[in-house]
Design an enzyme around this catalytic site. Structure first.
Site, PDB file in Angstrom:
ATOM      1  N   TYR A 145      -6.187   6.707   4.476  1.00  0.00           N
ATOM      2  CA  TYR A 145      -6.191   5.697   3.416  1.00  0.00           C
ATOM      3  C   TYR A 145      -5.464   4.429   3.860  1.00  0.00           C
ATOM      4  CZ  TYR A 145      -4.912   2.933  -0.497  1.00  0.00           C
ATOM      5  OH  TYR A 145      -4.727   1.838  -1.301  1.00  0.00           O
ATOM      6  N   ASP A 190      -8.901   6.365  -2.293  1.00  0.00           N
ATOM      7  CA  ASP A 190      -7.662   6.780  -2.959  1.00  0.00           C
ATOM      8  C   ASP A 190      -8.042   7.551  -4.225  1.00  0.00           C
ATOM      9  OD1 ASP A 190      -8.545   4.869  -4.747  1.00  0.00           O
ATOM     10  OD2 ASP A 190      -6.601   3.880  -4.955  1.00  0.00           O
ATOM     11  N   GLU A 216       0.827  -1.215   0.000  1.00  0.00           N
ATOM     12  CA  GLU A 216       0.000   0.000   0.000  1.00  0.00           C
ATOM     13  C   GLU A 216       0.857   1.258   0.000  1.00  0.00           C
ATOM     14  OE1 GLU A 216      -3.017   0.381  -0.634  1.00  0.00           O
ATOM     15  OE2 GLU A 216      -3.599  -1.723  -0.602  1.00  0.00           O
ATOM     16  N   GLN A 266       1.348   6.912  -5.211  1.00  0.00           N
ATOM     17  CA  GLN A 266       2.124   7.715  -6.171  1.00  0.00           C
ATOM     18  C   GLN A 266       2.925   6.885  -7.171  1.00  0.00           C
ATOM     19  OE1 GLN A 266       1.562  10.859  -5.663  1.00  0.00           O
ATOM     20  NE2 GLN A 266       1.088  11.019  -3.494  1.00  0.00           N
TER      21      GLN A 266
END
Ligand code: SF4
Length: 362
Positions: free
Chosen positions: A118, A136, A35, A40
């Site tokens: 998140y 997300d 995760e 990104q």
């Protein structure tokens, strides 16, 4: 309607999901690693890093006990190094305060470095079966379209999205539901040209009903800054001079060739002379262009001009590095790979290693 959507979504996921290594485990450590890496970074780029990471640090104990430099080196190329630093700190805290066992309580997890809403929802739902919806970038986009939320998709709408998802999330398989939501955003409700005709949520989607799926969410204004920088590649007896960046700020704690930003109106050569004088007290006899590389970071597009520098005064003018000054080092080319560098500097090292322009080897 919501129950039907939930069933359709989970069925679609079972049939279409990609087989990814972190989807074959319930181990909270492995889920957490994936995760954090996936924030990104694209799935395809993450897979080899994830596998190499687990070979180097197979569990929380191994990560907690590894030196920070090795951890940053393993992270090299993934960017956003704060993520790696936070993981290292968190691993240490879990080992010390929780006996090496991942806490299951979302409130306890949320207090650890790098655990925002998140990551907390992802780890607790996927590893421990807690019904916390994840939000997300993919879920934001999908839900902006489903709920017809105006404006660019951003954290401002997370509370509204989360409230809605609380009413839909599967209580029996919240982890699968969350994975399905993210996969649906990645494969079906894509940023451009969403596959609405194959969509399990079409009957609930306001954007589709209004024909607005291409304009919701509204595009964000770009805030990427352009930076021009110069670095001096200084070699003596096969060793290269490198220095460590400050422990705070952009690319903190990574290593680089000495140099810095070009000021407005300044020539590249003038910037190089100024930076080497300020940073190392070094005057330049000659500076020959080696190569120029571009690299995009989150909010910056950096153009890095590398020069092969000969200091004036010959080798005696080169900075002697006192033993205790740990932030500047002379390092042989073959040992540069022991130090974590930002991606832009890695491109320069690759050129030196390949002997491009005949400057690296020898
Ligand atoms: Fe996205 Fe189209 Fe499905 Fe709406 S119908 S959720 S826009 S793929």
């Amino acid at each position: 309607m919501k129950a039907l959507f939930r069933v359709r979504l989970i069925r679609w996921y079972a049939a279409r999901k990609r087989d990814l290594p972190w989807r074959r485990t319930k181990d909270p450590y492995r889920i957490w690693v994936s995760e954090i890496m996936l924030q990104q970074t694209t799935v395809n780029a993450v897979v080899p890093y994830y596998e190499a990471w687990l070979r180097a640090y197979p569990d929380i104990r191994a990560l907690a006990r590894a030196p920070m430099r090795a951890v940053l080196k393993s992270w090299e190329g993934l960017g956003y190094y704060q993520r790696a630093r936070n993981m290292h700190r968190t691993a240490g805290m879990i080992l010390k305060e929780h006996g090496g066992r991942f806490p299951e309580d979302p409130a306890v997890l949320a207090a650890l470095p790098g655990f925002g809403p998140y990551t907390t929802a992802a780890v607790t739902s996927l590893a421990f079966g807690r019904p916390l919806p994840v939000v997300d970038a993919n879920v934001r986009r999908v839900m902006s379209r489903m709920l017809g939320i105006r404006g660019p998709a951003g954290p401002g709408s997370d509370a509204e999205i989360s409230r809605f998802l609380q009413t839909v999330i599967s209580r029996r398989a919240p982890g699968t539901f969350n994975q399905a939501m993210m996969e649906w955003g990645a494969l079906v409700c894509r940023p451009k040209n969403p596959f609405c005709l194959r969509c399990p949520g079409q009957s609930l989607c306001r954007a589709f009903r209004r024909g607005k799926q291409e304009v919701i969410p509204a595009p964000k204004k770009s805030s990427v800054k352009k930076i021009e920088a110069v670095v001096g590649v200084i070699r003596d007896s096969g060793h290269f001079l490198i220095q460590k960046r400050s422990e705070k700020g952009l690319l903190a704690g990574l290593w680089e060739f000495p140099g810095g930003k070009v000021e407005p109106g300044e020539s590249l050569r003038a910037a190089l002379i100024r930076e080497l004088r300020e940073e190392l007290g070094l005057e330049i006899e000659s500076a020959d262009p080696l190569l120029t590389v571009k690299h995009a970071y989150t909010q910056y597009l950096v153009t890095l001009h590398a020069f092969a520098v000969t200091p004036s005064g010959g080798p005696d003018a080169l900075p002697a590095i006192p033993e205790k000054k740990r932030s500047v080092r002379w390092v042989p080319l073959k040992s540069l790979d022991k130090y974590p560098f930002p991606s832009g500097s890695l491109k320069i090292i690759r050129a030196l290693t390949n002997g491009d322009r005949g400057w690296g080897r020898g």
